[in-house]
Design a protein around this motif. Structure first.
Motif, mmCIF file in Angstrom:
data_model
loop_
_atom_site.group_PDB
_atom_site.id
_atom_site.type_symbol
_atom_site.label_atom_id
_atom_site.label_comp_id
_atom_site.label_asym_id
_atom_site.label_seq_id
_atom_site.Cartn_x
_atom_site.Cartn_y
_atom_site.Cartn_z
ATOM 1 N N ILE A 166 0.863 -1.194 0.000
ATOM 2 C CA ILE A 166 0.000 0.000 0.000
ATOM 3 C C ILE A 166 0.890 1.231 0.000
ATOM 4 N N LYS A 167 0.643 2.099 -0.937
ATOM 5 C CA LYS A 167 1.443 3.314 -1.077
ATOM 6 C C LYS A 167 0.515 4.505 -1.245
ATOM 7 N N ALA A 168 0.767 5.565 -0.491
ATOM 8 C CA ALA A 168 -0.062 6.773 -0.556
ATOM 9 C C ALA A 168 0.739 7.903 -1.189
ATOM 10 N N ASP A 169 0.155 8.528 -2.212
ATOM 11 C CA ASP A 169 0.731 9.717 -2.843
ATOM 12 C C ASP A 169 0.022 10.926 -2.247
ATOM 13 N N LYS A 170 0.634 11.483 -1.198
ATOM 14 C CA LYS A 170 -0.023 12.554 -0.453
ATOM 15 C C LYS A 170 -0.200 13.816 -1.285
ATOM 16 N N GLU A 171 0.759 14.107 -2.156
ATOM 17 C CA GLU A 171 0.676 15.327 -2.962
ATOM 18 C C GLU A 171 -0.459 15.272 -3.966
ATOM 19 N N ASN A 172 -0.638 14.125 -4.595
ATOM 20 C CA ASN A 172 -1.681 13.976 -5.619
ATOM 21 C C ASN A 172 -2.963 13.360 -5.064
ATOM 22 N N HIS A 173 -2.962 13.031 -3.750
ATOM 23 C CA HIS A 173 -4.149 12.496 -3.084
ATOM 24 C C HIS A 173 -4.610 11.181 -3.725
ATOM 25 N N VAL A 174 -3.668 10.255 -3.832
ATOM 26 C CA VAL A 174 -3.939 8.958 -4.453
ATOM 27 C C VAL A 174 -3.422 7.859 -3.525
ATOM 28 N N ILE A 175 -4.188 6.774 -3.420
ATOM 29 C CA ILE A 175 -3.773 5.592 -2.668
ATOM 30 C C ILE A 175 -3.707 4.412 -3.631
ATOM 31 N N HIS A 176 -2.575 3.697 -3.604
ATOM 32 C CA HIS A 176 -2.391 2.522 -4.451
ATOM 33 C C HIS A 176 -2.333 1.280 -3.576
ATOM 34 N N ILE A 177 -3.169 0.291 -3.883
ATOM 35 C CA ILE A 177 -3.144 -1.010 -3.202
ATOM 36 C C ILE A 177 -2.781 -2.051 -4.243
ATOM 37 N N SER A 230 -16.943 -0.194 -2.177
ATOM 38 C CA SER A 230 -16.766 0.714 -1.044
ATOM 39 C C SER A 230 -15.685 1.752 -1.339
ATOM 40 N N SER A 231 -14.912 1.525 -2.404
ATOM 41 C CA SER A 231 -13.892 2.502 -2.790
ATOM 42 C C SER A 231 -14.507 3.854 -3.103
ATOM 43 N N PHE A 232 -15.723 3.852 -3.627
ATOM 44 C CA PHE A 232 -16.355 5.106 -4.018
ATOM 45 C C PHE A 232 -16.832 5.914 -2.807
ATOM 46 N N LEU A 233 -16.709 5.353 -1.629
ATOM 47 C CA LEU A 233 -16.992 6.150 -0.440
ATOM 48 C C LEU A 233 -15.955 7.251 -0.255
ATOM 49 N N VAL A 234 -14.728 6.986 -0.704
ATOM 50 C CA VAL A 234 -13.639 7.952 -0.481
ATOM 51 C C VAL A 234 -13.035 8.466 -1.772
ATOM 52 N N ALA A 235 -13.366 7.867 -2.921
ATOM 53 C CA ALA A 235 -12.708 8.225 -4.176
ATOM 54 C C ALA A 235 -13.728 8.688 -5.213
ATOM 55 N N ASP A 236 -13.344 9.710 -5.970
ATOM 56 C CA ASP A 236 -14.142 10.135 -7.122
ATOM 57 C C ASP A 236 -13.924 9.217 -8.305
ATOM 58 N N GLU A 283 -12.875 15.540 0.854
ATOM 59 C CA GLU A 283 -13.126 15.296 2.268
ATOM 60 C C GLU A 283 -12.436 14.031 2.771
ATOM 61 N N ALA A 284 -11.819 13.270 1.859
ATOM 62 C CA ALA A 284 -11.149 12.028 2.249
ATOM 63 C C ALA A 284 -9.634 12.126 2.121
ATOM 64 N N TYR A 285 -9.106 13.337 2.040
ATOM 65 C CA TYR A 285 -7.654 13.508 1.896
ATOM 66 C C TYR A 285 -6.884 12.944 3.084
ATOM 67 N N ASP A 286 -7.511 12.906 4.247
ATOM 68 C CA ASP A 286 -6.810 12.409 5.434
ATOM 69 C C ASP A 286 -6.403 10.948 5.305
ATOM 70 N N PHE A 287 -7.091 10.197 4.463
ATOM 71 C CA PHE A 287 -6.751 8.779 4.302
ATOM 72 C C PHE A 287 -5.428 8.592 3.577
ATOM 73 N N ALA A 288 -4.892 9.648 2.988
ATOM 74 C CA ALA A 288 -3.589 9.543 2.335
ATOM 75 C C ALA A 288 -2.442 9.731 3.314
ATOM 76 N N GLU A 289 -2.746 9.983 4.584
ATOM 77 C CA GLU A 289 -1.709 10.107 5.599
ATOM 78 C C GLU A 289 -1.206 8.710 5.980
ATOM 79 N N PRO A 290 0.108 8.502 6.010
ATOM 80 C CA PRO A 290 0.638 7.177 6.369
ATOM 81 C C PRO A 290 0.187 6.696 7.745
#
Length: 851
Positions: A166-177, A230-236, A283-290
């Motif tokens: 799992i990798k979070a791109d905090k600058e671009n607000h992206v989470i990769h699983i 459930s991904s669409f709860l936090v992702a556009d 509103e889900a940007y906080d999920f990109a925090e490690p």
């Protein structure tokens, strides 16, 4: 055009002329025509510019107003900006745009609006579960490829490591699983991700139904087609890149309205597996925090079979070579520090100079998140006590070892594994807030945390028990949060409670004292709430006893010490041990050697009343009517009957005259030994302790008041001298006021000694005062002497008298000093004066006695 025409005409007319004059004219005509042509061209250009200026000056309506940033958010410009925002590793913006143009577009088979409403409003209560669902799906994919590799090792290929990253791109607000699982073909992407509630796992299990390895099949978590959404709860926007061994690498992309599938122009970058990229909502940007991701992984997926890695950073000290500038600075510092060491050798100095320096750097690397392994999947005999203790501390975040533990596998209607622990102390405030429910047992399904909020999983009174339940048979609905069949939960609950009670029963006797001190109230609450397990819970009860002044006694021990003909377990409830041990109700029982249980906790009497019997012996509250000692002989019964007949005039008089409105009846007691009388509640009434507890309740009702206002039974001791004297007085004169007062006082002292509240305290105090007057021979009609109030004139007169007295005393003292010699010469006068003062004091004392 006109100039060209004139030029042609002139040329044709002058072609036949041959004179020099005519040739000259011809030449001038040609030049004039050319000049006209240039003039016409310039006029045309000027006219064109004027036309354009006029056209710009005239206001017009734009054909596509939506291309402005202030226009609609669904226009072409916004789409272009979104294309630039969504970056796929290895592809630039133009390639992404080309990829979208060439991609195959599909519509979801279910209506999208209903799907999103269902997911957001109904299926999931909190958004954070999206990570749990995606990790579970990744675990399924890894289980599938592992299952296939059992028969064909070539399916693993070069990617033998089965992991989830799992990798979070905090600058671009992206989470990769990313997982290295089985992956999906193009058709599987369309089929599994394009249909709501389409479970790829269930289909896979059906295909593998012929396999003998059923345990491997049961490891699959399932529900891929629903948990994924459930991904669409936090992702556009969600982008899925997948590579299957039997197909090329494809990209699936959707923003919930529709989805596209296209071949990945980058080629095979995954090797094998699937990568889910979530482009988060604002509103889900906080999920990109490690740290947020780390906590979610620890909470929901720490016991997944496969390693889960998170891309995290940490600060480390690194040795780096010192550059020339740094060396110069270092030399200067060394010279300043070593001014006093001039005798050192220069060679040693050069050798001691550090050639590297320590620098703090931020290092990024993959960190393992699920190092704790699920020990409950192993056999209990294969797990050491140290492993249980380490797991308990890690699982519960406690620092102390547990008091007890139990590890078991339940089979039957539902199969599950469980580990339960008893902590050394309850959570802070555990008994303060009764409305707050504490659930210490967590529910897992195939090692994935589901919830710890199931009220049906463990009863309230066992809320202090900590542990987990992991089942492969639980039928979950699409959200994994609500069970479809509560029947299985009831089966699990039944087995958990029995195992928990067995675990508590096996606690060492020395440690059980500590357990009872912390959790005894919970066991008593279980007696009240859990009817089906009362017998098991009764064996865990402990009370103070007349047989042991310090320790606690269990019901089984009490029964073993019972007398031969004893039919009841005797108990009495009160505020403390001293109160119940000196109660009039236990006097005769203790003299005859019967053991009495002392119930000093608030909930004790409630619990015993909910327990009808134990080992065939019924409970008897010695403060209530109907007490039977069980050792009465025929002679004793005849003696009791004779006493009742002898004291019948007194009992009838008490209940008919002085205590008519206060007692139900008066009887001769069998339980009193030293006290003159006692007030006994009816068999189904409230004892004095129960009335005290109920009166302290914040929310009383009329029924409580009715129970407390019920009349009690007055029992008299026929052997007590006060009772005998009262009988004689009543037989002589039933209207004697002293007898009535004595009856009232006896009744009120019985109320107090029996643990009830005295209602008429002022009347009781007046009667005690009356009896004190009689005992001291003070006239009953004599009133208190009134205080004399002095006026202001009297106060002035008193002050003048005091002043005169002070002056007189002063003069007397002077005279005494002057006649000191004469006083010494007449010592015989002092005894006579002393005797005279003594006679005066005796007279005053006699006056006081007479008064």
């Amino acid at each position: 055009v006109v100039c060209a025409f004139v030029l042609v005409r002139v040329s044709s007319r002058t072609a036949v002329l041959s004179s020099p004059c005519q040739a000259t004219m011809k030449r001038w005509f040609i030049l004039a025509a050319i000049g006209l042509m240039f003039l016409a061209g310039s006029c045309r250009a000027q006219g064109k510019d004027d036309t354009e200026e006029e056209a710009q000056a005239i206001p017009t309506v734009e054909d596509d107003l939506g291309k402005s940033k202030d226009g609609s958010r669904t226009d072409d410009e916004v789409i272009e900006r979104e294309e630039e925002a969504i970056k796929i590793d290895g592809l630039n913006t133009a390639q992404v745009k080309e990829l979208r143009e060439k991609a195959e577009k599909h519509q979801f088979e279910a209506e999208v609006n209903r799907m999103m409403k269902l997911i957001i409003n109904s299926l999931y209560r909190n958004k954070e579960i999206f990570l749990r669902e995606l990790i579970s799906n990744a675990s399924d994919a890894l289980d599938k490829i592992r299952f296939l590799s059992l028969t064909d090792k070539n399916v693993l290929g070069e990617t033998e490591q089965l992991t989830i990253k799992i990798k979070a791109d905090k600058e671009n607000h992206v989470i990769h699983i990313t997982d290295t699982g089985i992956g999906m073909t193009k058709q599987e992407l369309v089929k599994n991700l394009g249909t709501i509630a389409k479970s790829g796992t269930s289909e896979f299990i059906n295909k593998m139904s012929d396999s003998q390895d059923t345990a491997a099949q049961s490891d699959l978590i399932g529900q891929f087609g629903v948990g994924f959404y459930s991904s669409f709860l936090v992702a556009d926007t969600v982008v899925v890149t997948s590579k299957h061994n039997e197909d090329d690498q494809y990209i699936w992309e959707s923003s919930a309205g529709e989805f596209t599938v296209s071949k990945d122009p980058r080629g095979n970058t995954l090797g094998r597996g699937t990568q889910v990229s979530l482009y988060l909502k604002e509103e889900a940007y906080d999920f990109a925090e490690p740290d947020t991701l780390k906590n979610l992984i620890k909470k929901y997926s720490q016991f997944i079979n496969f390693n889960i890695y998170l891309w995290t950073s940490k600060t480390e000290e690194v040795e780096e070579p010192i550059e020339e500038d740094d060396e110069d600075e270092t030399d200067k510092k060394d010279e300043e520090k070593k001014e006093d060491d001039e005798a050192a050798v220069e060679e040693d100095k050069s050798d001691d100079k550090p050639k590297t320096k320590k620098v703090e750097k931020t290092v990024w690397d993959w960190e393992l998140m699920n190092s704790d392994k699920p020990i409950w999947t192993r056999k209990p005999k294969d797990v050491a006590d140290e492993e249980y203790e380490a797991f308990y501390k890690s699982f519960t975040k406690e620092s102390d070892n547990p008091l007890a533990k139990v590890h078991f596998v339940a089979e039957g209607e539902v199969t599950f594994r469980s580990i339960l622990f008893v902590p050394k102390a309850p959570p802070t405030g555990y008994y303060q807030d009764a409305s707050k429910r504490v659930n210490g047992v967590k529910l897992y399904v195939r090692r994935v945390f589901i919830t710890d909020e199931f009220d049906d999983l463990m009863p309230r009174y066992l809320g202090f028990v900590k542990g987990l339940v992991d089942s492969d048979d639980l039928p979950l609905n699409v959200s994994r949060e609500t069970l479809q069949q509560h029947k299985l939960l009831k089966v699990i609950r039944k087995k958990l409670v029995r195992k928990a009670l067995e675990m508590i029963k096996k606690i060492d006797p020395d440690q059980y004292k500590e357990f009872w001190k912390e959790f005894g109230t919970s066991i008593k609450m279980g007696i009240i709430e859990d009817h089906s397990n009362r017998t098991r819970l009764a064996k865990l009860l402990r009370f103070q006893s007349s047989n042991d002044s310090e320790g606690l006694t269990g019901l089984m021990e009490y029964v073993e010490r019972m007398k031969e003909k004893q039919e009841h377990i005797y108990y009495i409830a009160g505020a403390n041990r001293e109160e119940v041990a000196t109660s009039p109700f236990v006097e005769r029982l203790l003299k005859k050697g019967f053991e009495v249980l002392y119930l000093t906790d608030t909930v004790d009497e409630y619990a015993i009343q909910s327990l009808p019997e134990f080992e065939g012996k019924k409970f008897q509250n010695v403060a209530k009517d109907g007490l039977s000692l069980g050792d009465e002989t025929e002679k004793a019964k005849k003696t009791q009957t004779a006493l009742e007949g002898h004291f019948k005039p007194l009992t009838d008089w008490l209940q008919d005259k002085p205590l008519k409105d206060k007692i139900e009846k008066a009887v001769v007691s069998k339980r009193l030994a030293d006290s003159p009388c006692a007030l006994v509640a009816s068999q189904y009434g409230w004892s004095g302790n129960m009335e005290r507890i109920m009166s302290a309740q914040a929310y009383g009702n009329r029924q409580d008041m009715y129970m407390m206002n019920q009349k009690k039974i007055l029992e008299i001791n026929p052997r007590h001298p006060l009772i005998k004297k009262l009988l004689t007085t009543v037989e002589e004169d039933a209207e004697d006021s002293k007898a009535k007062d004595l009856a009232e006082v006896l009744y009120e002292t019985a109320v107090l000694r029996s643990g009830f509240a005295l209602k008429d305290t002022a009347g009781f105090a007046g009667r005690v005062e009356r009896m004190l007057r009689l005992s001291l021979n003070v006239n009953l009609e004599e009133q208190v002497e009134e205080e004399v109030e002095e006026s202001e004139d009297d106060e002035e007169a008193v002050s003048d008298d005091d002043a005169d007295s002070d002056s007189a005393d002063s003069a007397t003292a002077t005279d005494s000093t002057e006649s000191g010699d004469s006083d010494e010469s007449t010592p015989d006068e002092e005894p006579s004066q002393t005797e005279e003062a003594k006679d005066t004091a005796d007279t005053s004392s006699g006056d006081k006695d007479e008064l």
